[in-house]
Design a protein around this motif. Structure first.
Motif, PDB file in Angstrom:
ATOM      1  N   SER A 132      -3.588 -16.239 -15.373  1.00  0.00           N
ATOM      2  CA  SER A 132      -3.087 -17.217 -16.360  1.00  0.00           C
ATOM      3  C   SER A 132      -3.544 -16.772 -17.754  1.00  0.00           C
ATOM      4  N   ALA A 148      -5.852 -17.565 -10.004  1.00  0.00           N
ATOM      5  CA  ALA A 148      -4.394 -17.703  -9.852  1.00  0.00           C
ATOM      6  C   ALA A 148      -4.111 -19.200  -9.845  1.00  0.00           C
ATOM      7  N   ASP A 203      -9.923 -24.927  -5.279  1.00  0.00           N
ATOM      8  CA  ASP A 203      -8.722 -25.492  -5.928  1.00  0.00           C
ATOM      9  C   ASP A 203      -9.106 -26.874  -6.430  1.00  0.00           C
ATOM     10  N   ALA A 219       4.122 -10.719  -9.747  1.00  0.00           N
ATOM     11  CA  ALA A 219       2.819 -11.132 -10.285  1.00  0.00           C
ATOM     12  C   ALA A 219       1.734 -11.019  -9.211  1.00  0.00           C
ATOM     13  N   VAL A 233       0.592 -17.909  -5.506  1.00  0.00           N
ATOM     14  CA  VAL A 233       0.000 -16.558  -5.586  1.00  0.00           C
ATOM     15  C   VAL A 233      -1.195 -16.455  -4.636  1.00  0.00           C
ATOM     16  N   ARG A 275      -5.974 -28.541  -0.784  1.00  0.00           N
ATOM     17  CA  ARG A 275      -5.320 -27.219  -0.804  1.00  0.00           C
ATOM     18  C   ARG A 275      -6.306 -26.135  -0.368  1.00  0.00           C
ATOM     19  N   ILE A 277      -9.614 -18.687  -7.175  1.00  0.00           N
ATOM     20  CA  ILE A 277      -9.438 -19.985  -7.850  1.00  0.00           C
ATOM     21  C   ILE A 277      -7.939 -20.238  -7.875  1.00  0.00           C
ATOM     22  N   GLU A 316     -11.668 -23.634 -18.309  1.00  0.00           N
ATOM     23  CA  GLU A 316     -12.780 -24.383 -17.708  1.00  0.00           C
ATOM     24  C   GLU A 316     -13.812 -23.458 -17.053  1.00  0.00           C
ATOM     25  N   GLY A 330       1.060  -8.284 -13.997  1.00  0.00           N
ATOM     26  CA  GLY A 330       1.754  -9.543 -13.721  1.00  0.00           C
ATOM     27  C   GLY A 330       3.238  -9.312 -13.487  1.00  0.00           C
ATOM     28  N   ALA A 331       4.060 -10.081 -14.151  1.00  0.00           N
ATOM     29  CA  ALA A 331       5.489 -10.069 -13.868  1.00  0.00           C
ATOM     30  C   ALA A 331       6.258  -9.039 -14.699  1.00  0.00           C
TER      31      ALA A 331
END
Ligand SMILES: NC(=O)C1=CN([C@@H]2O[C@H](COP(=O)(O)OP(=O)(O)OC[C@H]3O[C@@H](n4cnc5c(N)ncnc54)[C@H](O)[C@@H]3O)[C@@H](O)[C@H]2O)C=CC1
Ligand SMILES: O=C([O-])CC(=O)C(=O)O
Length: 256
Positions: free
Chosen positions: A93, A69, A34, A237, A16, A39, A11, A77, A122-123
């Motif tokens: 996220s 991502a 997407d 990430a 990423v 995209r 997704i 959602e 992640g980061a």
């Protein structure tokens, strides 16, 4: 159990999503969704994943795991429907889990359906052992993040603290930049304190973690290279998701 070569549904076909597709090894991305259908189409042309513009069709694809991502709103959602479709999920996220009602619903659903939600490091580094906060005394959990104002989407020309407060408040204001603050909070089991700094001279995405408690104290500084197609996101990430996908079948589990 997972098969030898995992199939993945993605997704979010942005920065990423593209890095993951370029570095497929122990997995194949076979389905792509997407909210901007072009995209997903372009992604399909580059990497061969099936493009889906209808989310229920995406859910019907027989993948082993879904990687989000995309955005905090995409998690809100779609995450519960992904679990209901019988799949495990990697959520990047993470800020979506700051909202307690949603987090409680999502985790109850995962428990009920016996599904796993992976939160990648992640980061940042060190997320593994920050989980000791769930079983031992914590005195301090503090994150100082410094980014270029362009990455923060602001026009500030001076080096300045643009936010000081809790992780959950910070991610509400900067949902594209401080997901890591929620990862730290979830790992530790308390809302981290956060300062977000804007520095026009900074070319890296810097995260400084101060953690203290029963074990002693730690200071971890990560100076991330920005990802090629989205400077707000660190390359680390995407690498951290790759390391999860590459290790899901590994009998040797490293880290806390
Ligand atoms: N946990 C962590 O340590 C980190 C988390 N992130 C988060 O990871 C996510 C992805 O980052 P990038 O690839 O750099 O972003 P990006 O903006 O380059 O790509 C996101 C893609 O997702 C799509 N998208 C957005 N909302 C959607 C929705 N509701 N449904 C379907 N598609 C949707 C967009 O159209 C775009 O193609 C962002 O939310 C970012 O904030 C980024 C860095 C670190
Ligand atoms: O990539 C980073 O440096 C951190 C980031 O954007 C986030 O946590 O949302």
């Amino acid at each position: 159990m997972y098969p030898t070569t995992l199939t993945v549904g993605i997704i979010g076909c942005g920065n990423v999503g593209n890095i993951l597709a370029q570095r497929q090894n122990a997995f194949r991305i076979t389905a792509a969704y997407d909210c901007i259908p072009e995209r997903a189409q372009e992604y399909s042309e580059k990497y061969g994943a099936k493009p889906l513009s209808d989310f229920s069709e995406f859910l019907a694809e027989p993948v082993d795991i879904v990687v989000e991502a995309a955005s905090v709103s995409a998690v809100r959602e779609h995450a519960i429907d992904v679990l209901l479709s019988g799949k495990d999920m990697i959520i990047l996220s993470v800020g979506a889990l700051a909202e307690e009602t949603f987090r409680t619903q999502l985790l109850a659903k995962a428990r009920h359906l016996d599904r796993k939600i992976h939160i990648p490091s992640g980061a940042i580094m060190g997320l593994d052992n920050i989980r000791i906060g769930q079983i031992s005394r914590v005195d301090t959990l503090f994150l100082k993040t410094t980014k270029n104002p362009k990455s923060l989407g602001i026009a500030e020309q001076e080096t300045k603290c643009v936010f000081s407060g809790t992780a959950s408040d910070c991610v509400r204001q900067y949902p594209k930049n401080t997901n890591v603050a929620i990862s730290l909070s979830l790992a530790c089991g308390c809302d981290a304190n956060v300062e977000l700094w804007s520095n026009p001279g900074e070319t890296k995405n810097m995260h400084e973690i101060t953690f203290a408690g029963e074990f002693g104290d730690a200071y971890i500084r990560i100076r991330n290279n920005p990802a090629p197609d989205n400077a707000a996101t660190s390359s680390l990430a995407a690498l951290s998701i790759l390391s999860i996908l590459e290790n899901l079948k590994n009998p040797l589990v490293i880290g806390a």
